[in-house]
Design a protein around this motif. Structure first.
Motif, short mmCIF file in Angstrom:
data_model
loop_
_atom_site.label_atom_id
_atom_site.label_comp_id
_atom_site.label_asym_id
_atom_site.label_seq_id
_atom_site.Cartn_x
_atom_site.Cartn_y
_atom_site.Cartn_z
N THR A 146 26.64 37.28 44.20
CA THR A 146 26.06 36.02 43.78
C THR A 146 25.35 35.30 44.93
N MET A 160 28.93 39.83 35.27
CA MET A 160 29.94 38.77 35.26
C MET A 160 30.97 39.02 34.17
N TRP A 191 32.09 40.00 44.30
CA TRP A 191 31.30 39.17 43.38
C TRP A 191 30.67 38.00 44.12
#
Length: 319
Positions: free
Chosen positions: A193, A132, A189
């Protein structure tokens, strides 16, 4: 021992008018020998009801003492082998081989305040945080090539904290000024996730469905590191002899606990009461052979007539 029974019966032919009756596996072994070798026998009991250890003055206690002093022809035991015992008397080949284990009491169900971290290992949390931060850095650095109209008043791009919002499953705005690579990075991303959060949710649900019972003592080292829990070992046994003869290492540290009041020695006849009054409530940990532990726990359940969570015991192989 819990797997054998002792009782007295009246016998006018016995020296004191009664005869000791010993039942169990070892009694059947003696009956087998007596029949095959054609001899009669009678049982006698040691005064201290222990297997026996060698004292500093050279004398012996318990059953080993009766054998060394030739007060008996042979002893049933079962005796654990040790160099000191082998030097003092003749032993048969091993009849049974087992492990030394420790048993401790189990408390009630508890809730771990940090349980939400358990679904993922520490390396996964670290990798997630590093990824992240990497995405945030990439968006921050490459967004410097955008025009000033896409910057916030604070000087941060409008899309800087979008990865954090994605990880927290919050809504994300897609500015029309975003470059194609920004949309690609955020999309990848999101996919990452999604897999991570689904795995976390599934593991967390599994952990919540399983009752949590703390088991703090996995090894002898765990007991040594505890500030107050004491150990119980068998009195006048090979284990006590081993602890007193230890000159270094972990077992030397265990022997030194006696000076701190955290090491006690009980006889076999005291173990059942020790389990009920000391071990079950969590004050002590009993260290003994695994076959004896199984028999003791079974006897405890038979005597109490109940088997609830707080009456359970946990035993583990020692180092």
């Amino acid at each position: 021992m819990p797997q054998h029974k002792l009782s007295w019966e009246e016998d006018p032919h016995a020296p004191d008018g009664r005869r000791l009756v010993y039942t169990g596996t070892l009694d059947k072994t003696v009956q087998y020998f007596a029949k095959g070798m054609n001899f009669t026998y009678r049982y006698v009991l040691s005064l201290d009801r222990t297997f026996g250890t060698k004292l500093p003055n050279g004398s012996w206690t318990g059953l080993m003492g009766m054998i060394v002093r030739e007060e008996t022809d042979f002893g049933l035991g079962p005796f654990s082998l040790s160099p000191v015992r082998v030097a003092a008397a003749d032993h048969t080949v091993p009849m049974w081989t087992g492990n030394m284990k420790m048993v401790s009491g189990l408390t009630g169900l508890q809730v771990d305040p940090w349980g939400f971290l358990l679904p993922l290992r520490s390396i996964v949390w670290t990798a997630t945080l590093a990824a992240m931060l990497g995405v945030l850095a990439a968006l921050k650095i490459f967004s410097s090539c955008l025009s000033k109209e896409t910057l916030c008043q604070s000087g941060w791009p409008a899309n800087t904290f979008s990865p954090v919002r994605v990880l927290l499953q919050q809504d994300v705005e897609w500015p029309t000024e975003w470059w194609w690579w920004e949309r690609l990075v955020l999309g990848l991303w999101m996919l990452t996730t999604l897999v991570l959060t689904r795995s976390y949710a599934g593991n967390l649900m599994s952990l919540l469905a399983v009752r949590y019972l703390p088991q703090p003592f996995q090894t002898l080292k765990d007991v040594l590191d505890h500030p107050s829990v004491a150990m119980i070992w068998e009195k006048h046994s090979k284990s006590e002899q081993f602890l007193r003869d230890a000159e270094s290492g972990m077992f030397k540290e265990v022997a030194e606990l006696e000076q701190k009041g955290r090491l006690e020695f009980h006889t076999q006849s005291q173990f059942l009461e020790s389990l009920s009054t000391l071990v079950r409530v969590g004050h002590h940990v009993l260290v003994i052979g695994d076959i004896t532990i199984k028999s003791l726990v079974a006897s405890y359940v038979s005597h109490t007539g109940k088997f609830s969570v707080r009456n359970n015991f946990f035993y583990r192989l020692t180092d």
